[in-house]
Design a protein around this motif. Structure first.
Motif, mmCIF file in Angstrom:
data_model
loop_
_atom_site.group_PDB
_atom_site.id
_atom_site.type_symbol
_atom_site.label_atom_id
_atom_site.label_comp_id
_atom_site.label_asym_id
_atom_site.label_seq_id
_atom_site.Cartn_x
_atom_site.Cartn_y
_atom_site.Cartn_z
ATOM 1 N N LEU A 1 18.498 -47.716 -1.518
ATOM 2 C CA LEU A 1 18.260 -46.305 -1.799
ATOM 3 C C LEU A 1 18.805 -45.427 -0.678
ATOM 4 O O LEU A 1 19.406 -44.369 -0.932
ATOM 5 N N GLU B 1 21.668 -42.628 -1.069
ATOM 6 C CA GLU B 1 21.423 -41.248 -0.650
ATOM 7 C C GLU B 1 22.472 -40.790 0.356
ATOM 8 O O GLU B 1 22.953 -39.648 0.299
ATOM 9 N N LEU C 1 25.688 -40.184 -1.547
ATOM 10 C CA LEU C 1 25.588 -38.956 -2.317
ATOM 11 C C LEU C 1 25.729 -37.736 -1.414
ATOM 12 O O LEU C 1 26.415 -36.768 -1.762
ATOM 13 N N ALA C 2 25.080 -37.780 -0.256
ATOM 14 C CA ALA C 2 25.174 -36.669 0.690
ATOM 15 C C ALA C 2 26.603 -36.488 1.173
ATOM 16 O O ALA C 2 27.101 -35.356 1.286
#
Length: 248
Positions: free
Chosen positions: A10, A14, A17-18
């Protein structure tokens, strides 16, 4: 080899994605600024040509130059909108308790002032004392965009009406609803509503760039709210902001 844990996967997702969001933001911002120089040249030399040769130009040639100038100005507005959209990602969020009824009245006054002379039947059905924990500036901007959208698309109906409601939900959250009896839209085209420069009506029918709904959706997402839009039975549209318990 030891497989990464769920928490590690995860965290990796994340981070990816950032990084993707940051890259997209940088790309949009860079494009919107790098295009400024040729646009300024286009505007400047078109103006010079109008000043130098204007009296000698035929009617058609003058119209051509006017079209170039107007198109360049429109492109400038589009670049401004792209730059503003790219900057949203870096907007800080400051949550605090606010009086939603007072905020709603303020947003309505602001939008009504932008449409002087318009006769719009406005109904605000918001319980006094409703308090939300959210960012007042972000929610204000989003509500103004949604209300402006409702006012804009009721311009061609003889008895325009806009309603703003706040409803209690069973889970303890709130739902904010903005309803109008304007032009509405075909539900088959709903996927275009939240796209960059997404328009379901021509600029001659209704002015604008097609960025308001997308901007409102991104603003609301920053404070953990979800925006949906649906056609209204009998004509018009219904915008729904779904708020979690105790906050927007």
């Amino acid at each position: 080899m030891k497989q990464p844990s769920l928490e590690q996967r995860l965290a990796q997702l994340e981070a990816a994605l950032a990084a993707s969001r940051a890259e997209l933001q940088e790309f949009t911002y860079t494009v919107s600024h790098d295009l400024r120089a040729p646009l300024r040249h286009l505007v400047s030399f078109t103006r010079l040509l109008e000043e130098e040769a204007g009296p000698q130009l035929s009617g058609d040639s003058s119209d051509f130059l006017r079209t170039i100038s107007e198109s360049a100005a429109h492109l400038g507005l589009m670049l401004d909108a792209l730059a503003a959209l790219s900057r949203l990602q870096g907007t800080p969020v400051h949550r605090a308790e606010l009086d939603f009824a007072a905020l709603a009245r303020e947003c309505l006054r602001e939008v009504q002032a932008a449409y002087p002379g318009r006769a719009v039947d406005v109904k605000m059905l918001v319980p006094e004392g409703l308090r939300l924990l959210t960012d007042a500036a972000i929610l204000h901007k989003a509500l103004v965009l949604l209300l402006d959208n409702a006012f804009k698309f009721t311009a061609r109906v003889p008895a325009a009406s806009v309603a703003l409601r706040a409803l209690a939900l069973e889970d303890g959250g709130w739902q904010i609803v903005i309803e109008d009896n304007g032009a509405g839209f075909n539900s088959a085209q709903q996927d275009k509503l939240f796209k960059v420069f997404g328009r379901l009506h021509s600029a001659k029918q209704f002015p604008g760039l097609g960025m308001g709904l997308l901007t409102a959706k991104r603003l609301l997402a920053m404070v953990d709210a979800r925006l949906t839009l649906a056609p209204r039975e009998g004509g018009g549209a219904v915008a729904v902001v779904r708020c979690g318990p105790g906050e927007v």
